[in-house]
Scaffold this active site. Structure first.
Site, PDB file in Angstrom:
ATOM      1  N   ARG A 146      -4.846  -5.640   1.875  1.00 36.38           N
ATOM      2  CA  ARG A 146      -6.221  -5.290   2.243  1.00 36.38           C
ATOM      3  C   ARG A 146      -7.143  -6.504   2.181  1.00 36.38           C
ATOM      4  O   ARG A 146      -8.235  -6.489   2.694  1.00 36.38           O
ATOM      5  CB  ARG A 146      -6.737  -4.159   1.341  1.00 36.38           C
ATOM      6  N   GLN A 147      -6.652  -7.580   1.523  1.00 36.53           N
ATOM      7  CA  GLN A 147      -7.450  -8.810   1.450  1.00 36.53           C
ATOM      8  C   GLN A 147      -6.970  -9.785   2.529  1.00 36.53           C
ATOM      9  O   GLN A 147      -6.466 -10.860   2.250  1.00 36.53           O
ATOM     10  CB  GLN A 147      -7.303  -9.434   0.068  1.00 36.53           C
ATOM     11  N   ASP A 159      -8.893   9.261   6.177  1.00 34.93           N
ATOM     12  CA  ASP A 159      -9.740   8.233   6.806  1.00 34.93           C
ATOM     13  C   ASP A 159      -9.036   7.702   8.051  1.00 34.93           C
ATOM     14  O   ASP A 159      -7.867   8.028   8.297  1.00 34.93           O
ATOM     15  CB  ASP A 159     -10.085   7.092   5.825  1.00 34.93           C
ATOM     16  N   SER A 184      -4.963   5.035  -4.563  1.00 33.64           N
ATOM     17  CA  SER A 184      -5.253   4.055  -5.619  1.00 33.64           C
ATOM     18  C   SER A 184      -6.115   4.739  -6.681  1.00 33.64           C
ATOM     19  O   SER A 184      -5.587   5.336  -7.612  1.00 33.64           O
ATOM     20  CB  SER A 184      -5.935   2.831  -4.992  1.00 33.64           C
ATOM     21  N   THR A 185      -7.436   4.713  -6.527  1.00 29.99           N
ATOM     22  CA  THR A 185      -8.290   5.412  -7.500  1.00 29.99           C
ATOM     23  C   THR A 185      -8.350   6.912  -7.206  1.00 29.99           C
ATOM     24  O   THR A 185      -8.822   7.678  -8.027  1.00 29.99           O
ATOM     25  CB  THR A 185      -9.739   4.881  -7.439  1.00 29.99           C
ATOM     26  N   HIS A 237       0.221  -1.899   4.433  1.00 34.30           N
ATOM     27  CA  HIS A 237      -1.120  -1.489   4.869  1.00 34.30           C
ATOM     28  C   HIS A 237      -1.644  -2.499   5.886  1.00 34.30           C
ATOM     29  O   HIS A 237      -2.409  -3.400   5.550  1.00 34.30           O
ATOM     30  CB  HIS A 237      -2.050  -1.393   3.659  1.00 34.30           C
ATOM     31  N   THR A 250     -10.845   8.431  -2.197  1.00 29.18           N
ATOM     32  CA  THR A 250     -10.789   8.825  -0.777  1.00 29.18           C
ATOM     33  C   THR A 250     -10.339  10.284  -0.673  1.00 29.18           C
ATOM     34  O   THR A 250     -10.964  11.099   0.001  1.00 29.18           O
ATOM     35  CB  THR A 250      -9.796   7.906  -0.023  1.00 29.18           C
ATOM     36  N   ASP A 282       1.952 -16.687 -24.917  1.00 29.68           N
ATOM     37  CA  ASP A 282       0.709 -16.940 -24.152  1.00 29.68           C
ATOM     38  C   ASP A 282       0.742 -16.292 -22.774  1.00 29.68           C
ATOM     39  O   ASP A 282      -0.103 -16.559 -21.930  1.00 29.68           O
ATOM     40  CB  ASP A 282       0.474 -18.449 -24.009  1.00 29.68           C
ATOM     41  N   LYS A 294     -14.457   8.026   7.206  1.00 24.82           N
ATOM     42  CA  LYS A 294     -14.835   7.628   5.846  1.00 24.82           C
ATOM     43  C   LYS A 294     -15.843   6.488   5.873  1.00 24.82           C
ATOM     44  O   LYS A 294     -15.681   5.529   6.603  1.00 24.82           O
ATOM     45  CB  LYS A 294     -13.578   7.182   5.091  1.00 24.82           C
TER      46      LYS A 294
END
Ligand code: R5P
Length: 289
Positions: A93-94, A167, A221-222, A126, A225, A34, A190
């Site tokens: 970042r959060q 950025d 990341s993706t 970061h 940027t 599980d 940015k």
């Protein structure tokens, strides 16, 4: 001191143990059907300084749970001190409530880390709104940086570079590296419209003719940027671009997209990936001495 490789830190832990001539042990981590995690130390850690080496990528939340389980268990088994080396540390970042009702995720993670660990060492965290690790953690904390390793790589491999930070948050990395290399640099401004929609613009004019363009950020990341930054620089006449980042998170085929855009990508191995050409083993080892 015993170096323990958590499931996403094995590649670094082994190397650190070898450099420091300390014993290395793997943490045995299994999953129930599980998806619950079960873990076990395979060596006696009573009375020792346990160093957990982890990197929080892939299934980040599993990495968080595993690390907290390991830290608590180490203490329960009588470890004298427990240090976490976080090659890549998540949730930074959060660090604020951007919309009403949101969880400040970093605060929750930090509270749990404070409870179970004695010290945390993070490679290039970061830090944005929170300016130092001391504002985030109550336990002893140390920030270390792979900047110099990136500088050394550029000095050895790229002639006549000019540095671009994609950025303002990359300013710290781009400016420091450019100063150490002794070359010109500029930052792109940015505007982020969403997680995948960003627009960038150069903040000052720089001479890129006959220069090798180097972009430096803390993480990819993706890749959006950097993709926008590459597009903008190509409009200004740039031909070859090499993108450097400390942390190659590289989700959603970011590496392929950047290569298709004509860029060479080089990262450190805080997160193992195809472009990880810079080893942080010695950097971690020095921080543990
Ligand atoms: C943000 O401020 C960071 O420094 C990076 O620029 C950003 O997280 C990279 O994300 P992506 O590759 O998804 O654009």
């Amino acid at each position: 001191m015993i170096i323990i490789g958590c499931s996403h830190g094995i590649h670094l832990a082994k190397n650190v143990a070898r450099i420091l001539h300390k014993p290395y042990h793997k943490l045995k981590v299994t999953h129930f059907p599980d998806s619950e995690i079960k873990l076990r130390f395979l060596t006696d850690i009573k009375g020792t300084h346990v160093v957990l080496v982890q990197s929080f990528y892939g299934n980040v939340n599993d990495c968080v749970v595993e690390t907290l389980f390991a830290a608590e268990t180490a203490k329960d088994l009588g470890a004298k001190k427990v240090t976490l080396v976080a090659a890549y540390f998540p949730y930074l970042r959060q660090d604020a409530r951007f919309k009403s009702g949101e969880c400040v995720s970093l605060r929750t993670i930090a509270k749990n880390i404070d409870e179970d660990l004695d010290k945390i060492i993070i490679i290039d965290p970061h830090l944005h709104r929170e300016k130092t690790l001391k504002h985030i953690f109550k336990i002893a904390s140390k920030k270390i940086s792979a900047n110099q390793l990136i500088v050394d790589y550029i000095k050895q491999n790229i002639k006549n570079p000019v540095v671009i930070g994609p950025d303002w948050e990359s300013y710290k990395w781009a400016q420091k590296c450019a100063e150490r290399i002794g070359c010109d640099f500029a930052i792109m401004e940015k505007t982020r419209y969403s997680a995948r929609d960003v627009k960038v613009q150069l903040h000052k004019k720089i001479d890129i003719a006959s220069k090798n363009l180097v972009m430096i950020d803390d993480m990819i990341s993706t890749g959006h940027t950097l993709l926008e930054a590459i597009k903008a620089m190509k409009k200004l006449g740039a031909k070859k671009v090499t993108c450097f980042a400390v942390h190659g998170i590289l989700v959603e085929n970011a590496l392929q997209k950047l290569r298709k855009a004509g860029a060479t990508v080089i990262t450190t191995n805080t997160i193992p990936n195809e472009a990880a050409k810079i080893d942080v083993g010695r950097l971690i080892s020095e921080a543990l001495q």
